[in-house]
Design a protein around this motif. Structure first.
Motif, PDB file in Angstrom:
ATOM      1  N   GLU A 121       0.829  -1.214   0.000  1.00 28.94           N
ATOM      2  CA  GLU A 121       0.000   0.000   0.000  1.00 28.94           C
ATOM      3  C   GLU A 121       0.857   1.256   0.000  1.00 28.94           C
ATOM      4  OE1 GLU A 121      -3.027   0.102   3.015  1.00 28.94           O
ATOM      5  OE2 GLU A 121      -3.870  -1.808   2.359  1.00 28.94           O
ATOM      6  N   ALA A 122       2.015   1.188   0.664  1.00 29.75           N
ATOM      7  CA  ALA A 122       2.896   2.352   0.760  1.00 29.75           C
ATOM      8  C   ALA A 122       3.732   2.574  -0.493  1.00 29.75           C
ATOM      9  CB  ALA A 122       3.815   2.202   1.968  1.00 29.75           C
ATOM     10  N   THR A 123       3.919   1.552  -1.307  1.00 28.10           N
ATOM     11  CA  THR A 123       4.852   1.681  -2.431  1.00 28.10           C
ATOM     12  C   THR A 123       4.220   1.559  -3.810  1.00 28.10           C
ATOM     13  OG1 THR A 123       5.413  -0.670  -2.228  1.00 28.10           O
ATOM     14  CG2 THR A 123       6.842   0.905  -1.080  1.00 28.10           C
ATOM     15  N   LEU A 124       2.991   1.100  -3.895  1.00 35.50           N
ATOM     16  CA  LEU A 124       2.310   1.019  -5.189  1.00 35.50           C
ATOM     17  C   LEU A 124       1.527   2.289  -5.460  1.00 35.50           C
ATOM     18  CD1 LEU A 124       0.966  -2.656  -5.158  1.00 35.50           C
ATOM     19  CD2 LEU A 124       2.945  -1.758  -6.396  1.00 35.50           C
ATOM     20  N   ILE A 125       1.320   2.576  -6.713  1.00 31.37           N
ATOM     21  CA  ILE A 125       0.481   3.696  -7.158  1.00 31.37           C
ATOM     22  C   ILE A 125      -0.826   3.078  -7.637  1.00 31.37           C
ATOM     23  CG2 ILE A 125       0.253   5.609  -8.777  1.00 31.37           C
ATOM     24  CD1 ILE A 125       3.354   5.539  -9.008  1.00 31.37           C
ATOM     25  N   PHE A 126      -1.939   3.645  -7.212  1.00 34.02           N
ATOM     26  CA  PHE A 126      -3.241   3.077  -7.534  1.00 34.02           C
ATOM     27  C   PHE A 126      -3.999   3.978  -8.495  1.00 34.02           C
ATOM     28  CE2 PHE A 126      -1.968   1.523  -3.381  1.00 34.02           C
ATOM     29  CZ  PHE A 126      -1.998   0.160  -3.620  1.00 34.02           C
ATOM     30  N   GLY A 127      -4.821   3.383  -9.341  1.00 32.21           N
ATOM     31  CA  GLY A 127      -5.625   4.119 -10.305  1.00 32.21           C
ATOM     32  C   GLY A 127      -4.902   4.282 -11.628  1.00 32.21           C
ATOM     33  N   GLU A 128      -5.625   4.816 -12.588  1.00 32.64           N
ATOM     34  CA  GLU A 128      -5.090   5.046 -13.929  1.00 32.64           C
ATOM     35  C   GLU A 128      -3.999   6.119 -13.905  1.00 32.64           C
ATOM     36  OE1 GLU A 128      -5.712   3.992 -17.172  1.00 32.64           O
ATOM     37  OE2 GLU A 128      -6.857   2.363 -16.289  1.00 32.64           O
TER      38      GLU A 128
END
Length: 172
Positions: A43-50
């Motif tokens: 959760e801290a290192t991924l980017i979420f959404g388009e």
């Protein structure tokens, strides 16, 4: 649900699925004990959404594409990030992790994910799509080569991690 599979970018709600795929992929290559990722670290290192959407936070390092099978199940993923080529003076995409669940293999899903990564590279006027593969993963290597991927035999992958990284920082 019927029709073709779909591909979308992951949301925070997908983190347990992503971690499950990471663990399954590591176990399949006898590397399960090397996975240190947790739901909170993802959760801290991924980017979420388009990419480019107002929902996309500015923090994070990698994005995840999820492939949803016609049956509605999440069948696979591709974790990627943008990189840069000084020789091309262009950005590119680096595929960090590709995984398709065993029940969904041999349906062309890995190819669909890689094609979507090529689209992501072109969206940023990128000139390359790269990844690494374990040398003894003959099945994956055969697939990648069938897609036009070439082994970069002239290049050697190097890594400093763990204690060696700490030692490098401690040198005076």
């Amino acid at each position: 649900m019927s029709g073709p599979p779909s591909i979308r970018h992951a949301t925070k709600e997908d983190v347990p699925t992503i971690l499950g795929f990471i663990r399954a992929g590591a176990a399949a290559t006898s590397c399960a004990d090397r996975v240190k990722a947790t739901e909170s670290s993802l959760e801290a290192t991924l980017i979420f959404g388009e990419p480019g959407s107002s929902q996309t936070p500015q923090s994070g390092f990698a994005r995840t594409l999820l492939l949803i099978a016609p049956e509605g199940e999440t069948a696979g993923m591709a974790v990627y990030y943008y990189n840069y080529s000084t020789w091309l003076a262009q950005p590119g995409v680096f595929l960090e992790e590709l995984y398709v669940s065993p029940d969904y293999r041999r349906r062309g899903y890995a190819k669909l994910l890689i094609r979507e990564l090529a689209k992501q590279a072109r969206k940023v006027s990128g000139g390359k799509l790269e990844w690494v593969c374990l040398r003894d993963n003959a099945t994956a290597l055969k697939l990648y080569e069938s897609l036009g991927a070439k082994r970069m035999e002239d290049w050697v992958t190097l890594r400093v991690d763990g204690e060696a990284l700490d030692n490098l920082l401690d040198e005076k």
